[in-house]
Enzyme design. Structure first.
Site, short mmCIF file in Angstrom:
data_model
loop_
_atom_site.label_atom_id
_atom_site.label_comp_id
_atom_site.label_asym_id
_atom_site.label_seq_id
_atom_site.Cartn_x
_atom_site.Cartn_y
_atom_site.Cartn_z
N CYS A 5 91.50 -51.47 20.65
CA CYS A 5 91.10 -50.07 20.38
C CYS A 5 89.66 -50.07 19.30
O CYS A 5 89.42 -51.10 18.67
CB CYS A 5 91.69 -49.44 19.48
SG CYS A 5 93.38 -49.11 20.17
N GLY A 32 88.10 -50.22 24.34
CA GLY A 32 89.33 -49.54 25.06
C GLY A 32 88.95 -48.38 25.90
O GLY A 32 88.17 -47.63 25.67
N ASN A 106 93.44 -49.59 15.01
CA ASN A 106 92.84 -51.03 15.81
C ASN A 106 93.81 -52.07 15.32
O ASN A 106 93.62 -52.41 14.00
CB ASN A 106 91.42 -50.94 15.74
CG ASN A 106 91.08 -52.21 16.39
OD1 ASN A 106 90.07 -52.79 16.06
ND2 ASN A 106 91.75 -52.81 17.32
N GLY A 107 94.55 -52.73 16.19
CA GLY A 107 95.46 -54.03 15.76
C GLY A 107 96.69 -53.67 16.23
O GLY A 107 97.05 -53.04 17.31
N TYR A 245 84.24 -62.73 22.22
CA TYR A 245 84.23 -61.62 23.29
C TYR A 245 84.29 -60.22 23.02
O TYR A 245 83.85 -59.44 23.80
CB TYR A 245 85.50 -61.97 24.15
CG TYR A 245 86.07 -61.18 25.42
CD1 TYR A 245 85.32 -61.19 26.64
CD2 TYR A 245 86.98 -60.26 25.31
CE1 TYR A 245 85.76 -60.45 27.65
CE2 TYR A 245 87.51 -59.50 26.24
CZ TYR A 245 87.03 -59.46 27.29
OH TYR A 245 87.19 -58.80 28.38
#
Ligand code: SF4
Length: 460
Positions: A5, A32, A106-107, A245
């Site tokens: 995210c 995302g 996020n995670g 990435y």
């Protein structure tokens, strides 16, 4: 491979906080693409709008104009826990009236099953299947005289990776887990404050980067400005894949510009795996910079032998089998005039399942490439990620059960070179013991015993 995210938050009374958040989410779209949402507070109530789709599809002039307030948080989601359904879109709102909060995460947390059970026993009802709702309810139910104490309590209970933005009726909180697995930074805009997963979001909205939020730090932003609290940090473990990435090359993560790290990865690959060749190509977009790095260090010309159609997203992939079979061809178009009779070095960010790489190599060969030498910015991925990266289960990871030579043979390359772990760390240019490298080593910074047990079962 997808990341979990992108998150964003802004405290800016008098500004159009929903629109600022909308543009920031645009800049974080790469993190995302399944759903997007914004929550705002006008100091009295929290409003929320979240739907499935890209940021540009989710919000309209009408929905943005209804999201009024002084504070906003936003979220772009790619599902890693919970399915791809609108009820799992974020931000998530729990509680009501003065007691309501909205949370964007996020995670991935590794003890969500246990916490979910505990909260259900206390009478909490869940509307989604995400670990993010577990976090939201845990904060909401936590003991403490104010939200800071409640968040601190929750941080002691949660294990795993979490960067959070939390909206109460009058305060914006930003939280980074004590390992700092996912990035989070602080910026300034027009005298106010913003937080974002990546600094590129600050650039796009005209905000100035102030600093990275530290692992274990809680920043509370209200009319008094930002105030910080630091939890004790035993070990930093930022995901090294942010540099390979996930993050955009124009983002600064923990003080290091991602572009420079990728350039250095390419140069490192040229040192570790030199080869006689005519042309270097980085697979667009994530390995373009590393391709330039390889070319510069090796002296082999860099070129664009593959064009990427940037508008093919998951959303538009046809359910029709014939179109699906086109797969990689819908995404990449090779340039025969550039590739014909060339010995090509193809640089990519990673090989996960090994399903795409053979198709890309085949495209290059069909377009006339005489040799294809594969160079990869990530060491062999042998273990799954439990911290928010949708990689694959272990049996799907090609390097988990094939040697480098077997992978080379499988993908159809003339030679294959994966960057070494030391070479990768050197390229990023930060101390090696501050990174999570578990998908290469199996050495997880956070206990993942439950998941490892499942893994053992899966492998049986
Ligand atoms: S296991 Fe790999 S992908 Fe997951 S957080 Fe660690 S380095 Fe990143």
């Amino acid at each position: 491979m997808r990341e979990a995210c992108g998150i964003f938050g802004v405290y800016a009374p008098g500004e159009d906080v929903a629109r600022i958040t909308f543009f920031a989410l645009f800049a974080l779209q790469h993190r995302g693409q399944e759903s997007a949402g914004i929550a705002t507070s006008d100091s009295k109530k929290i409003q929320l709008f979240a739907r499935m789709g890209l940021v540009s599809q989710v919000f309209s002039e009408e929905s943005l104009s209804q999201l009024t307030g002084n504070i906003a948080i936003g979220h772009n989601r790619y599902s890693t826990t919970g399915s791809s359904r609108v009820c799992n879109a974020q931000p998530i709102m729990v509680g009501s009236g003065d007691n309501a909060i909205a949370v964007a995460h996020n995670g991935n947390i590794v003890n969500s099953e246990r916490l979910h059970k505990e909260l259900c026993e206390k009478g909490y009802i869940f509307n989604s299947s995400t670990d993010s709702e577990v976090i939201a309810n845990l904060i909401h139910s936590a003991p403490g005289k104010d939200w800071m104490e409640k968040i601190r309590y929750a941080m002691h209970r949660i294990q795993g990776a979490y960067s959070l933005v939390i909206l109460t009726k009058d305060t914006l909180f930003a939280v980074r887990d004590p390992f700092g697995v996912r990035p989070l930074c602080l910026g300034r805009i027009n005298g106010f404050w913003v937080v974002a997963s990546e600094s590129c979001a600050l650039d796009h909205i005209g905000a100035l980067f102030a600093r990275d939020i530290d692992p274990g730090e809680i920043v509370a932003i209200d009319a008094k400005g930002p105030q910080s609290y630091h939890e004790i940090v035993e070990k930093k473990a930022t995901c090294i894949f942010e540099y390979i990435y996930f993050a955009r090359p124009d983002s600064i993560v923990d003080g290091r510009l991602v572009y420079q790290a990728r350039l250095a990865m390419g140069a490192q690959l040229a040192e570790e795996y030199p080869v006689d060749a005519d042309l270097v190509i980085g697979v667009p977009d994530s390995a373009t910079v590393a391709g330039i790095g390889y070319a510069t260090r090796s002296g082999i010309p860099h070129g664009e032998g593959l064009m990427k159609n940037r508008y093919v997203g998951r959303t538009f992939i046809s359910p029709d089998q014939r179109m699906r079979d086109l797969g990689v061809k819908m995404k990449f178009n090779p340039l025969p005039d550039i590739l014909r009779n060339k010995r090509v070095v193809l640089v990519d960010d990673s090989i996960v399942r090994g399903t795409t790489t053979p198709k890309v190599i085949n495209l290059l060969r069909k377009a006339g490439a005489k040799e294809v030498h594969m160079r990869v910015c990530a060491p062999p991925i042998r273990y799954p990620c439990f911290f928010g990266v949708d990689m694959a289960s272990r049996w799907e990871l090609i390097a988990a059960h094939k040697s480098v030579e077997e992978v080379r043979d499988f993908i159809g390359a003339d030679s294959l070179g994966y960057i070494s772990i030391d070479g990768l760390v050197k390229s990023v240019g930060l101390p090696g013991d501050t990174f999570c490298k578990a998908c290469f080593t199996g050495d997880y910074p956070i206990p993942v015993q439950l998941e490892m047990d499942k893994l053992a079962l899966e492998l049986r």
